[in-house]
Design a protein around this motif. Structure first.
Motif, PDB file in Angstrom:
ATOM      1  N   LEU A 195     -25.589-111.596 -19.018  1.00  0.00           N
ATOM      2  CA  LEU A 195     -24.182-111.575 -18.814  1.00  0.00           C
ATOM      3  C   LEU A 195     -23.646-110.237 -19.171  1.00  0.00           C
ATOM      4  O   LEU A 195     -24.185-108.903 -19.801  1.00  0.00           O
ATOM      5  CB  LEU A 195     -23.488-112.013 -20.119  1.00  0.00           C
ATOM      6  N   LEU A 196     -22.570-109.777 -18.213  1.00  0.00           N
ATOM      7  CA  LEU A 196     -22.076-108.437 -18.259  1.00  0.00           C
ATOM      8  C   LEU A 196     -20.960-108.076 -19.045  1.00  0.00           C
ATOM      9  O   LEU A 196     -20.070-109.142 -19.048  1.00  0.00           O
ATOM     10  CB  LEU A 196     -22.186-107.834 -16.877  1.00  0.00           C
ATOM     11  N   HIS A 197     -20.747-107.008 -19.742  1.00  0.00           N
ATOM     12  CA  HIS A 197     -19.365-106.723 -20.191  1.00  0.00           C
ATOM     13  C   HIS A 197     -18.369-106.599 -19.371  1.00  0.00           C
ATOM     14  O   HIS A 197     -18.263-106.345 -18.139  1.00  0.00           O
ATOM     15  CB  HIS A 197     -19.623-105.334 -20.887  1.00  0.00           C
ATOM     16  N   THR A 198     -17.189-107.209 -19.721  1.00  0.00           N
ATOM     17  CA  THR A 198     -16.215-107.351 -18.916  1.00  0.00           C
ATOM     18  C   THR A 198     -15.553-106.065 -18.440  1.00  0.00           C
ATOM     19  O   THR A 198     -14.773-105.974 -17.414  1.00  0.00           O
ATOM     20  CB  THR A 198     -14.901-108.152 -19.571  1.00  0.00           C
ATOM     21  N   GLY A 199     -15.919-104.767 -19.113  1.00  0.00           N
ATOM     22  CA  GLY A 199     -15.593-103.590 -18.635  1.00  0.00           C
ATOM     23  C   GLY A 199     -15.932-103.313 -17.046  1.00  0.00           C
ATOM     24  O   GLY A 199     -15.131-102.616 -16.346  1.00  0.00           O
ATOM     25  N   VAL A 200     -17.044-104.142 -16.642  1.00  0.00           N
ATOM     26  CA  VAL A 200     -17.264-103.597 -15.176  1.00  0.00           C
ATOM     27  C   VAL A 200     -16.112-104.131 -14.272  1.00  0.00           C
ATOM     28  O   VAL A 200     -15.907-103.768 -13.305  1.00  0.00           O
ATOM     29  CB  VAL A 200     -18.520-104.223 -14.988  1.00  0.00           C
ATOM     30  N   PHE A 201     -15.449-105.300 -14.741  1.00  0.00           N
ATOM     31  CA  PHE A 201     -14.228-105.809 -13.837  1.00  0.00           C
ATOM     32  C   PHE A 201     -13.178-104.752 -13.791  1.00  0.00           C
ATOM     33  O   PHE A 201     -12.568-104.306 -12.966  1.00  0.00           O
ATOM     34  CB  PHE A 201     -13.916-107.176 -14.638  1.00  0.00           C
ATOM     35  N   THR A 202     -12.954-104.046 -15.036  1.00  0.00           N
ATOM     36  CA  THR A 202     -11.770-103.095 -15.054  1.00  0.00           C
ATOM     37  C   THR A 202     -12.351-101.931 -14.528  1.00  0.00           C
ATOM     38  O   THR A 202     -11.272-101.443 -13.689  1.00  0.00           O
ATOM     39  CB  THR A 202     -11.448-102.639 -16.926  1.00  0.00           C
ATOM     40  N   ILE A 203     -13.637-101.529 -14.314  1.00  0.00           N
ATOM     41  CA  ILE A 203     -13.597-100.412 -13.643  1.00  0.00           C
ATOM     42  C   ILE A 203     -13.519-100.444 -12.236  1.00  0.00           C
ATOM     43  O   ILE A 203     -12.980 -99.957 -11.173  1.00  0.00           O
ATOM     44  CB  ILE A 203     -15.098 -99.857 -13.877  1.00  0.00           C
ATOM     45  N   ILE A 204     -14.030-101.943 -11.591  1.00  0.00           N
ATOM     46  CA  ILE A 204     -13.933-102.253 -10.130  1.00  0.00           C
ATOM     47  C   ILE A 204     -12.408-102.336  -9.879  1.00  0.00           C
ATOM     48  O   ILE A 204     -11.949-101.853  -8.925  1.00  0.00           O
ATOM     49  CB  ILE A 204     -14.412-103.643 -10.112  1.00  0.00           C
ATOM     50  N   LEU A 205     -11.446-102.996 -10.708  1.00  0.00           N
ATOM     51  CA  LEU A 205     -10.120-103.120 -10.734  1.00  0.00           C
ATOM     52  C   LEU A 205      -9.358-101.841 -10.365  1.00  0.00           C
ATOM     53  O   LEU A 205      -8.649-101.620  -9.633  1.00  0.00           O
ATOM     54  CB  LEU A 205      -9.545-104.245 -11.650  1.00  0.00           C
ATOM     55  N   ASP A 206      -9.701-100.992 -11.294  1.00  0.00           N
ATOM     56  CA  ASP A 206      -9.126 -99.706 -11.263  1.00  0.00           C
ATOM     57  C   ASP A 206      -9.226 -98.956 -10.212  1.00  0.00           C
ATOM     58  O   ASP A 206      -8.476 -98.251  -9.464  1.00  0.00           O
ATOM     59  CB  ASP A 206      -9.563 -98.941 -12.528  1.00  0.00           C
ATOM     60  N   SER A 207     -10.602 -98.972  -9.439  1.00  0.00           N
ATOM     61  CA  SER A 207     -10.702 -98.338  -8.366  1.00  0.00           C
ATOM     62  C   SER A 207      -9.963 -98.916  -7.305  1.00  0.00           C
ATOM     63  O   SER A 207      -9.636 -98.281  -6.261  1.00  0.00           O
ATOM     64  CB  SER A 207     -12.429 -98.311  -8.188  1.00  0.00           C
ATOM     65  N   VAL A 208     -10.242-100.255  -7.136  1.00  0.00           N
ATOM     66  CA  VAL A 208      -9.774-100.838  -5.846  1.00  0.00           C
ATOM     67  C   VAL A 208      -8.240-100.872  -5.899  1.00  0.00           C
ATOM     68  O   VAL A 208      -7.477-100.645  -4.946  1.00  0.00           O
ATOM     69  CB  VAL A 208     -10.277-102.304  -5.709  1.00  0.00           C
ATOM     70  N   PHE A 209      -7.608-100.803  -7.095  1.00  0.00           N
ATOM     71  CA  PHE A 209      -6.130-100.924  -7.388  1.00  0.00           C
ATOM     72  C   PHE A 209      -5.694 -99.237  -6.444  1.00  0.00           C
ATOM     73  O   PHE A 209      -4.607 -98.977  -6.013  1.00  0.00           O
ATOM     74  CB  PHE A 209      -5.619-100.691  -8.542  1.00  0.00           C
ATOM     75  N   GLY A 210      -6.576 -98.242  -7.153  1.00  0.00           N
ATOM     76  CA  GLY A 210      -6.071 -96.872  -6.416  1.00  0.00           C
ATOM     77  C   GLY A 210      -6.335 -96.820  -4.865  1.00  0.00           C
ATOM     78  O   GLY A 210      -5.601 -96.373  -4.215  1.00  0.00           O
ATOM     79  N   PHE A 211      -7.280 -97.593  -4.258  1.00  0.00           N
ATOM     80  CA  PHE A 211      -7.253 -97.724  -2.646  1.00  0.00           C
ATOM     81  C   PHE A 211      -5.935 -98.414  -2.280  1.00  0.00           C
ATOM     82  O   PHE A 211      -5.542 -97.947  -1.336  1.00  0.00           O
ATOM     83  CB  PHE A 211      -8.696 -98.402  -2.294  1.00  0.00           C
ATOM     84  N   ALA A 212      -5.642 -99.370  -2.938  1.00  0.00           N
ATOM     85  CA  ALA A 212      -4.484-100.236  -2.449  1.00  0.00           C
ATOM     86  C   ALA A 212      -3.167 -99.384  -2.421  1.00  0.00           C
ATOM     87  O   ALA A 212      -2.438 -99.320  -1.669  1.00  0.00           O
ATOM     88  CB  ALA A 212      -4.314-101.579  -3.595  1.00  0.00           C
ATOM     89  N   VAL A 213      -3.000 -98.586  -3.710  1.00  0.00           N
ATOM     90  CA  VAL A 213      -1.934 -97.653  -3.752  1.00  0.00           C
ATOM     91  C   VAL A 213      -1.962 -96.491  -2.240  1.00  0.00           C
ATOM     92  O   VAL A 213      -1.084 -96.242  -1.625  1.00  0.00           O
ATOM     93  CB  VAL A 213      -1.922 -96.731  -4.867  1.00  0.00           C
ATOM     94  N   LEU A 214      -3.146 -95.768  -2.308  1.00  0.00           N
ATOM     95  CA  LEU A 214      -3.312 -94.943  -1.224  1.00  0.00           C
ATOM     96  C   LEU A 214      -2.849 -95.565   0.177  1.00  0.00           C
ATOM     97  O   LEU A 214      -2.505 -94.980   1.064  1.00  0.00           O
ATOM     98  CB  LEU A 214      -4.888 -94.422  -1.157  1.00  0.00           C
ATOM     99  N   SER A 215      -3.501 -96.573   0.466  1.00  0.00           N
ATOM    100  CA  SER A 215      -3.400 -97.096   1.652  1.00  0.00           C
ATOM    101  C   SER A 215      -1.975 -97.565   2.143  1.00  0.00           C
ATOM    102  O   SER A 215      -1.526 -97.936   3.164  1.00  0.00           O
ATOM    103  CB  SER A 215      -4.243 -98.747   1.828  1.00  0.00           C
ATOM    104  N   LYS A 216      -0.988 -97.483   0.971  1.00  0.00           N
ATOM    105  CA  LYS A 216       0.206 -97.641   1.129  1.00  0.00           C
ATOM    106  C   LYS A 216       0.966 -96.598   1.531  1.00  0.00           C
ATOM    107  O   LYS A 216       2.223 -96.788   1.881  1.00  0.00           O
ATOM    108  CB  LYS A 216       0.814 -98.578  -0.167  1.00  0.00           C
ATOM    109  N   LEU A 217       0.247 -95.384   1.282  1.00  0.00           N
ATOM    110  CA  LEU A 217       1.223 -94.121   1.308  1.00  0.00           C
ATOM    111  C   LEU A 217       1.243 -93.514   2.545  1.00  0.00           C
ATOM    112  O   LEU A 217       0.281 -93.863   3.521  1.00  0.00           O
ATOM    113  CB  LEU A 217       0.437 -93.259   0.211  1.00  0.00           C
TER     114      LEU A 217
END
Lengths: 161, 136
Positions: free
Chosen positions: A62-84
């Motif tokens: 089982l993996l620590h849920t922090g790995v989800f936060t790392i992925i979410l923070d990264s992909v959220f950044g891409f989502a913001v950039l793609s809107k600019l």
């Protein structure tokens, strides 16, 4: 609804920059084997393979849920950039993550995110992480980002150099 | 406590000073979010803080008198206050609540100056097993 192809033509630079970004040159993204599956100003979809470095219990994959936060923070950044309209530096102001089901090492997951509103210099983002079947939600999150922070942004390094 | 893969990856060190636990993240290249300014990734800062909250509960379980055999994150809220540079990251945790079924822990993280935190976070944990067994 705006025509998607027209929208893409309106916002070409940040979208192209994220799409052409070399994920293998980024040690953290390489560790997570991040791959952009789909990208528009409406939605970003990325797949990741979860590394065993995030295991946190003896005799358990089982993996620590922090790995989800790392992925979410990264992909959220891409989502913001793609809107600019133009490439700008961005920074996460805050992030709220809900953990629903944990994942095991080696699992492939999908992260989908959309920057659903930009108000002034603040971007609002929401998204989810799904299992490989895309049937089960493993985590959800919302975040706010500041647009136009000081200093060069991550994606800018591959541009104009 | 066992050193887990995650704790190794984070380079996490716990030291106990006068009844207080000080936590340290030793940065590596895999912790960098923006290679241009060599800033730590927000998600890595968050993972460290969440792990700190979890370890704080495990360390204090005897004093609290609760069974912490399950410390399962329910949700996690983090505010980023300053850019995190490529330098060691410190953290302290304060347990706000522990009940039979849930615990809530606040964490602050800082670098050079504790009075200027890099991030603050609130983590909620379920202390009961809420997941069906997962096959690999």
């Amino acid at each position: 609804m705006m025509d998607k192809s027209k929208q893409k033509a309106d916002f070409p630079e940040p979208l192209q920059a994220v799409e052409s970004f070399s994920f293998d040159s980024h040690p953290l993204f390489k560790l997570l084997d991040l791959k952009v599956k789909d990208m528009s100003s409406e939605k970003v979809s990325v797949c990741a393979t979860l590394a065993e470095d995030f295991e946190f219990e003896e005799n358990s994959s089982l993996l620590h849920t922090g790995v989800f936060t790392i992925i979410l923070d990264s992909v959220f950044g891409f989502a913001v950039l793609s809107k600019l309209k133009n490439l700008q530096s961005i920074a996460t102001i805050n992030l709220k993550t809900e953990y629903i089901v944990p994942a095991s090492s080696g699992a492939q997951v999908f992260c989908e995110a959309s920057c659903y509103a930009i108000c002034g210099d603040i971007a609002h983002v929401r998204g989810e992480i799904y299992d490989s079947s895309k049937e089960h939600v493993l985590a959800t999150a919302t975040a706010a980002f500041m647009i136009g922070t000081r200093g060069p942004g991550l994606i800018m390094q591959n541009r104009g150099k | 406590m066992e050193v887990t893969a995650l704790d190794k990856w984070l380079g996490l060190i716990v030291s106990q000073v006068q009844g207080k636990n000080d936590y340290l993240l030793k940065p590596t290249e895999q912790h960098i979010g923006n290679p241009v300014i060599r800033a730590l990734h927000g998600g890595v800062v968050a993972t460290f803080m969440e792990r700190v909250a979890q370890i704080e509960l495990l360390i204090r379980q005897d004093a609290i008198g609760n069974d912490m055999s399950v410390v399962d994150p329910i949700n996690f809220n983090v505010d980023y206050l300053l850019p995190a540079e490529y330098k060691p990251l410190n953290a302290n945790a304060v347990i706000s609540k522990t009940g039979r079924r849930i615990a809530i822990v606040e964490v602050i993280a800082w670098q050079a100056d504790k009075s200027r935190p890099v991030a603050k976070a609130t983590c909620s944990f379920s202390l009961t097993d809420r997941h069906a067994p997962i096959s690999k």
